[in-house]
Scaffold this motif. Structure first.
Motif, PDB file in Angstrom:
ATOM      1  N   SER A 298      34.162  -8.460  10.112  1.00  0.00           N
ATOM      2  CA  SER A 298      32.822  -8.270   9.578  1.00  0.00           C
ATOM      3  C   SER A 298      32.441  -9.321   8.836  1.00  0.00           C
ATOM      4  O   SER A 298      31.291  -9.392   8.722  1.00  0.00           O
ATOM      5  CB  SER A 298      32.428  -6.396   9.802  1.00  0.00           C
ATOM      6  OG  SER A 298      32.701  -6.007   8.565  1.00  0.00           O
ATOM      7  N   ILE A 299      33.261  -9.047   7.280  1.00  0.00           N
ATOM      8  CA  ILE A 299      32.637 -10.422   5.843  1.00  0.00           C
ATOM      9  C   ILE A 299      33.874 -10.323   6.200  1.00  0.00           C
ATOM     10  O   ILE A 299      33.234 -11.615   4.844  1.00  0.00           O
ATOM     11  CB  ILE A 299      32.875  -8.418   5.186  1.00  0.00           C
ATOM     12  CG1 ILE A 299      34.613  -8.141   4.636  1.00  0.00           C
ATOM     13  CG2 ILE A 299      31.786  -7.844   5.777  1.00  0.00           C
ATOM     14  CD1 ILE A 299      34.684  -7.747   3.948  1.00  0.00           C
ATOM     15  N   LYS A 300      34.692 -11.644   6.797  1.00  0.00           N
ATOM     16  CA  LYS A 300      35.774 -12.405   6.471  1.00  0.00           C
ATOM     17  C   LYS A 300      34.774 -14.262   6.157  1.00  0.00           C
ATOM     18  O   LYS A 300      35.219 -14.631   5.363  1.00  0.00           O
ATOM     19  CB  LYS A 300      36.626 -12.503   7.619  1.00  0.00           C
ATOM     20  CG  LYS A 300      38.036 -13.695   7.353  1.00  0.00           C
ATOM     21  CD  LYS A 300      37.198 -14.672   8.673  1.00  0.00           C
ATOM     22  CE  LYS A 300      38.278 -15.731   8.697  1.00  0.00           C
ATOM     23  NZ  LYS A 300      37.705 -17.079   9.089  1.00  0.00           N
ATOM     24  N   ASP A 301      33.943 -14.258   7.278  1.00  0.00           N
ATOM     25  CA  ASP A 301      33.340 -15.582   7.067  1.00  0.00           C
ATOM     26  C   ASP A 301      32.336 -15.232   5.258  1.00  0.00           C
ATOM     27  O   ASP A 301      33.058 -16.648   4.515  1.00  0.00           O
ATOM     28  CB  ASP A 301      31.955 -15.397   7.774  1.00  0.00           C
ATOM     29  CG  ASP A 301      32.850 -16.106   9.634  1.00  0.00           C
ATOM     30  OD1 ASP A 301      34.021 -16.217   9.359  1.00  0.00           O
ATOM     31  OD2 ASP A 301      32.370 -16.138  10.252  1.00  0.00           O
ATOM     32  N   GLU A 302      31.311 -14.385   4.562  1.00  0.00           N
ATOM     33  CA  GLU A 302      31.557 -14.343   3.154  1.00  0.00           C
ATOM     34  C   GLU A 302      32.421 -14.110   2.479  1.00  0.00           C
ATOM     35  O   GLU A 302      32.068 -14.626   1.422  1.00  0.00           O
ATOM     36  CB  GLU A 302      29.867 -12.883   3.708  1.00  0.00           C
ATOM     37  CG  GLU A 302      29.733 -13.511   2.081  1.00  0.00           C
ATOM     38  CD  GLU A 302      28.821 -11.850   2.608  1.00  0.00           C
ATOM     39  OE1 GLU A 302      27.979 -11.859   1.326  1.00  0.00           O
ATOM     40  OE2 GLU A 302      28.546 -11.466   3.307  1.00  0.00           O
ATOM     41  N   TYR A 303      33.199 -13.800   2.972  1.00  0.00           N
ATOM     42  CA  TYR A 303      34.856 -13.414   1.582  1.00  0.00           C
ATOM     43  C   TYR A 303      35.123 -14.802   1.514  1.00  0.00           C
ATOM     44  O   TYR A 303      35.059 -15.707   0.643  1.00  0.00           O
ATOM     45  CB  TYR A 303      35.628 -13.107   2.364  1.00  0.00           C
ATOM     46  CG  TYR A 303      36.965 -12.394   0.992  1.00  0.00           C
ATOM     47  CD1 TYR A 303      37.062 -11.607   0.509  1.00  0.00           C
ATOM     48  CD2 TYR A 303      38.030 -13.671   1.877  1.00  0.00           C
ATOM     49  CE1 TYR A 303      38.163 -11.688  -0.586  1.00  0.00           C
ATOM     50  CE2 TYR A 303      39.371 -13.044   0.354  1.00  0.00           C
ATOM     51  CZ  TYR A 303      39.109 -12.062  -0.566  1.00  0.00           C
ATOM     52  OH  TYR A 303      40.295 -11.954  -1.590  1.00  0.00           O
TER      53      TYR A 303
END
Length: 487
Positions: A298-303
């Protein structure tokens, strides 16, 4: 005269007769950032090892019999010398190993602490009273092993030598150690000079930079009873095999491909900062480097986006002349290995989100996404500034991914729920766990070591681990009269 003035050590090795010309000659001390020769260090060969061990054997018995106060005093003085001459030692760490100033400062700080903690070892109770069915005194005592061989690498050359040298000496042993010839000054000469000035009796410490033949001579010498090796897993396997053949103990601290698990409740700004530090500290040339970034889907792309932006903004250059976040890799061979893994990963379908380029030995901090468990830069230890990012959907999947490695050195878990992090850590075989921190850390008071291909467990740091590493257990009984037997 500077503490590490080349006039003292140029072309020489250190031992019972002080600074002497080695039988194997000398070699250039090269500054990775510029390629310039900044000195010439002595290079030892097998004949030098044999002579050093002979001197060490002679000196060790008197040292073991010395008062613990005398041994502790030498170690305390050594700690102060690391502090007093930190600036000069740090200069060599920066120029010879490519360390940025902060990393060089960390090394001298830890070196001093290792000596202070080792000083406290000298007065530790040496054993315990045992129960016995006979009318006698029965006890187990810890005695020095005799001569300890230490083989240390280039990446954190001061710390990774002194953490074995200091406790081994404090516990009454002599030490023969082989620093990596690429960092012979900051990882070898500095330690020899400290103990020379601290008043360590002659013959107890021998500093012999050299190649594989020198290391093999040290491992196979029957008078060296314990080997403390820090380096690659491939080299460690060879050391372990040789030591086993000669029936001696080998403490092996080897490679790693450590995972940082970022759960969906983690503070993303702090997580990205921690991930960057873990992946890029000392150009990724640390055994504990964060080699795998496991981030909740859920946060991989933003990370990835934030980590790539941070990587692109990090200055890379000569740490001796510029304010930079990353210095050079140690040599062209290491650079080519790093770039080969990155290139193979991209060719195999990974996407380059940042970096992947270099000038000379200066490799840009790199972020890879769209990786699989077969991606070379994810599956293998890179030992360079490369951050592969892999998504996961559940705690069970995160645990399975983190555990899916032959290495088991360090694990970082970032979450607002520390107990959830501890529960996750229970599922991953590893020697070190940091909850709400990245994977790179070391303290003189803590046991350090990995599992599997990362080594033979916690063998460095802390009172118990050091005593177990550098002493033998001896059973002793005493009674008033000679025992009577029916023969």
């Amino acid at each position: 005269m500077d503490f590490l003035d080349p006039k003292i050590w140029s072309g020489s090795v250190f031992g019972g007769r002080g600074w002497v010309t080695s039988q194997a000659g000398d070699a250039p001390v090269v500054e990775p950032a510029t390629g310039a020769e900044i000195g010439r260090a002595g290079v030892a060969g097998p004949a030098d090892v044999a002579a050093a061990v002979a001197e060490a054997v002679k000196a060790q018995r008197e040292w073991a019999a010395a008062s613990f106060e005398d041994r502790a005093g030498v170690l305390r003085r050594a700690g102060r010398l690391f502090e007093d001459h930190a600036a000069d030692i740090q200069k060599w760490l920066i120029r010879e190993s490519g360390s940025i100033p902060g990393k060089a400062g960390f090394e001298t700080h830890v070196a001093a602490q290792e000596c202070y903690e080792a000083a406290a070892l000298a007065s530790q109770p040496p054993g315990e009273i045992l129960p016995t069915a006979k009318s006698r005194l029965s006890l187990a005592r810890r005695v020095p092993v005799g001569v300890v061989g230490v083989i240390s690498p280039f990446n954190a050359p001061l710390i990774l030598a002194i953490r074995s040298v200091a406790p081994a000496l404090a516990l009454g042993n002599a030490v023969v150690f082989k620093p990596d010839p690429r960092t012979a000054v900051c990882g070898g000469v500095a330690i020899a000079r400290v103990f020379e000035e601290a008043g360590l009796p002659a013959g107890l410490l021998h500093m012999l930079p050299g190649g594989p033949g020198t290391g093999q001579a040290l491992v196979t010498d029957p008078r060296v009873r314990v080997i403390s090796f820090t380096g690659s897993t491939a080299a460690g396997r060879k050391v372990g095999e040789l030591a086993a053949r000669h029936l001696k103990r080998a403490h092996l601290e080897l490679g790693g491909n450590s995972a940082l698990v970022v759960l969906d409740d983690a503070d993303l700004d702090l997580a990205v900062s921690a991930g960057a530090w873990g992946a890029y500290f000392h150009q990724g040339q640390i055994c504990m480097t964060t080699g795998r970034h496991l981030v909740h889907s859920s946060i991989k792309d933003e990370y990835v986006e934030r980590l790539a932006a941070k990587a692109d903004a990090m200055p890379v250059g000569d740490p001796a002349t510029q304010e930079v976040a990353l210095g050079p890799l140690i040599d062209a061979g290491q650079r080519d290995k790093v770039h080969g893994l990155v290139t193979a990963s991209v060719d195999g379908g990974a996407r380059l989100a940042a970096g992947g380029t270099y000038e000379g030995l200066f490799y840009r901090p790199t972020v890879l996404t769209d990786v699989t468990t077969a991606t070379p830069a994810y599956a293998e230890e890179v030992f360079g500034p490369v951050a592969p990012v892999m998504p996961f959907s559940s705690l069970e999947e995160a645990a399975a991914l983190a555990a899916d490695s032959e290495y088991g050195l360090s694990l970082g878990i970032l979450t607002r729920d520390a107990m959830k992090g501890l529960a996750l850590a229970d599922l991953v075989p590893t020697g070190i766990v940091h909850i709400n921190d990245q994977t790179v850390d070391d303290e003189a008071v803590a046991p350090f070591g990995g599992l599997g291909a990362s080594g033979t467990g916690s063998r460095f740091g802390g009172t118990r681990a050091n005593i177990e590493a550098f002493t033998e257990t001896q059973w002793v009984t005493m009674q008033g009269d000679i025992a009577r037997y029916p023969f």
